[in-house]
Design an enzyme around this catalytic site. Structure first.
Site, short mmCIF file in Angstrom:
data_model
loop_
_atom_site.label_atom_id
_atom_site.label_comp_id
_atom_site.label_asym_id
_atom_site.label_seq_id
_atom_site.Cartn_x
_atom_site.Cartn_y
_atom_site.Cartn_z
N MET A 143 0.82 -1.21 0.00
CA MET A 143 0.00 0.00 0.00
C MET A 143 0.86 1.27 0.00
SD MET A 143 -2.94 -1.17 2.74
CE MET A 143 -3.89 0.34 2.56
N HIS A 144 0.19 2.41 -0.21
CA HIS A 144 0.72 3.77 0.01
C HIS A 144 1.75 4.26 -1.00
CE1 HIS A 144 -1.19 2.95 3.82
NE2 HIS A 144 -0.23 2.15 4.23
N ASP A 176 -2.60 -4.93 0.35
CA ASP A 176 -2.13 -6.25 0.77
C ASP A 176 -2.79 -6.75 2.04
OD1 ASP A 176 -0.82 -4.36 2.32
OD2 ASP A 176 1.20 -5.07 1.85
#
Length: 488
Positions: free
Chosen positions: A79-80, A238
């Site tokens: 992520m991110h 995830d």
């Protein structure tokens, strides 16, 4: 027979599964790739590396079945991360990853100048250096030429979906970790876009994880060796993917993942107001909600200590020297903040620490301290969730670190909770395959598929005597970081 491909785009490699419509894993493959650290606290990867890994993995999976029977693809991923594309849809710079700490200044600006109350009202969360929005601000302030080129911002797994389908989409679970999403209402925040100097059109279309992002283009199909037109699910971050692939659909149950990072994931039916800044209010891949806490270093702590410090990759061998009589009696403590820490303190400057070393300290004491330190850090976040009035009666445990019987026992006793080990241990990639099945119409809902597929292999129960000792050690552990905060 229909088959579905589930992908987990990780930090150190890509994992792909071929799963039958009955939920059986037919084939699994891994492709490793490097992570670059060009400056202290920085973490980057080239998105081309991800695509090449996907091509390699899918080509291998396609050799074990009739490729015309592959009916769907789903991708879950780290992520991110910030993937910035120009007007020709070319990558502008290497992706800035989730564990990158360069945006400390921008994070402070958002939390202190804009204000945490406003951020929570707009997005449900406060700013963290790992989130996407502070990274965008960092580009705006430090790479003006690159920032001016941005026409589209994607998350890592959404870049793969773009390469597969030609569409710009993301799912709510991944979008929730950007600080651009109004989590409660499921839309992009106009205020956050304005602050970061972008428009809503710069961001991808929002979908639920089981909805269809698009269909495999002829160009992508030729690269992968598959028929074109295969539906591709929007996918998941995830941790949401891991929850879909491992977490039994029961109330009062959390999912704990011991991967590169460590997470506590708690599904919720509705948006909950949590006062603690370090607990994330996110959306789930099924469109509902979840609370999540993330410690930046989990299984990576054990890898670092064994591989880099002890100069061995025999992780099981190191742990075999530790017996159950050692549990709760260790005099060494370890703070697992090797990359700074996100939950619960949000401190990019926090660092790893061994505390309590003595002349008689052995390598076994330090090895156990690493496992215990990660467990204590996870417990700290779980306790904060409980303070919000949420009951947690047991946990599912997944991730690479979950394969360690010793770590299973340590964690069960530190948390004082039963830990269920899923029969299928594939986590995010298996969850992505389930989302692909729903996207393709093989199942009517995510819950219908998970109720059929997910089973518990075994459970690890806490021992009250060991748990009592660990409770005392945990209270000591909690005092170490505050004592060192100003030193960091």
């Amino acid at each position: 027979m229909k088959y579905f491909i589930g992908v987990d785009l990780g930090t150190s490699g890509l994992k792909a599964l071929l799963v039958s419509q009955e939920g059986n894993v037919v084939c699994a493959t891994n492709v490793a790739y490097p992570c670059e650290f060009p400056n202290p606290g920085w973490s980057e990867q080239s998105p081309a590396v991800w695509w090449n890994a996907l091509v390699t993995a899918v080509k291998k999976l396609a050799t074990v079945c009739d490729k015309t029977e592959i009916a769907g693809i789903g991708v879950a991923g780290q992520m991110h991360g910030l993937v910035a594309l120009d007007e020709a849809n070319e990558v502008i710079r290497p992706a800035i990853l989730w564990n990158d700490g360069r945006s400390e200044k921008q994070t402070a600006f958002l939390n202190e100048k804009i204000g945490k109350d406003k951020l929570k009202a707009w997005t449900g969360n406060v700013a963290f250096p790992g989130f996407t929005a502070p990274k965008v601000l960092w580009m705006k302030e430090n790479e003006e030429e690159n920032f001016a080129k941005i026409r589209k911002i994607l998350l890592p797994k959404d870049y793969l979906n773009f390469r597969l389908t030609g569409t710009f989409t993301t799912d709510l679970s991944d979008a929730a970790g950007t600080l651009f999403l109004d989590v409660k209402n499921g839309c992009w925040s106009k205020d956050m876009c304005e602050i970061c100097g972008i428009t809503e059109e710069t961001l991808p279309q929002l979908l639920k994880g089981y909805e269809t992002a698009g269909y495999l283009t002829k160009s992508a199909a030729d690269s992968l060796g598959l028929p074109h037109g295969i539906p591709v699910a929007a996918g998941a971050g995830d941790n949401a993917g891991a929850a879909v692939g491992t977490l039994l659909p029961e109330k009062d149950r959390a999912n704990i993942s011991l991967g590169t990072s460590g997470t506590v994931f708690l599904p919720c039916e509705r948006f909950l107001e949590i006062s603690a800044d370090g607990i994330h209010n996110f959306r789930h891949a099924d469109g509902k909600y979840h609370l999540m806490a993330c410690i930046l270093s989990a299984a990576s702590c054990n890898e670092w200590f064994c591989k880099d410090i002890l100069q061995t990759e025999d992780y099981a061998g190191e742990q075999s020297k530790i017996s159950t009589v050692d549990l709760g009696n260790n005099h060494v403590f370890f703070l697992p903040y090797l990359m700074g820490e996100r939950s619960p303190m949000n401190d990019v400057n926090a660092r790893g620490v061994f505390f309590g070393l003595r002349r008689d300290t052995k390598r076994e004491d330090m090895t156990l301290a690493v496992l215990e330190g990660v467990a204590f850090a996870l417990k700290e976040n779980l306790e904060i969730m409980k303070e919000g009035g949420i009951e947690i009666n047991r946990c599912t445990l997944c991730g690479g670190g979950a394969k360690s019987p010793l770590w299973q026992t340590v964690l069960a006793n530190v948390l004082r909770l039963p830990l269920d080990l899923p029969l299928c241990e594939e986590g995010p990639s298996y969850g992505a395959a389930i989302l692909a099945m729903v996207s393709a119409g093989a199942y009517a809902s995510v819950s219908e598929a998970t109720e059929k597929f997910l089973k518990t292999k075994e459970s690890v129960l806490p021992d009250s005597k060991i748990s009592d000792k660990y409770e005392e050690k945990y209270q000591q552990f909690k005092k170490i970081y505050p004592a060192l905060k100003n030193v960091f």
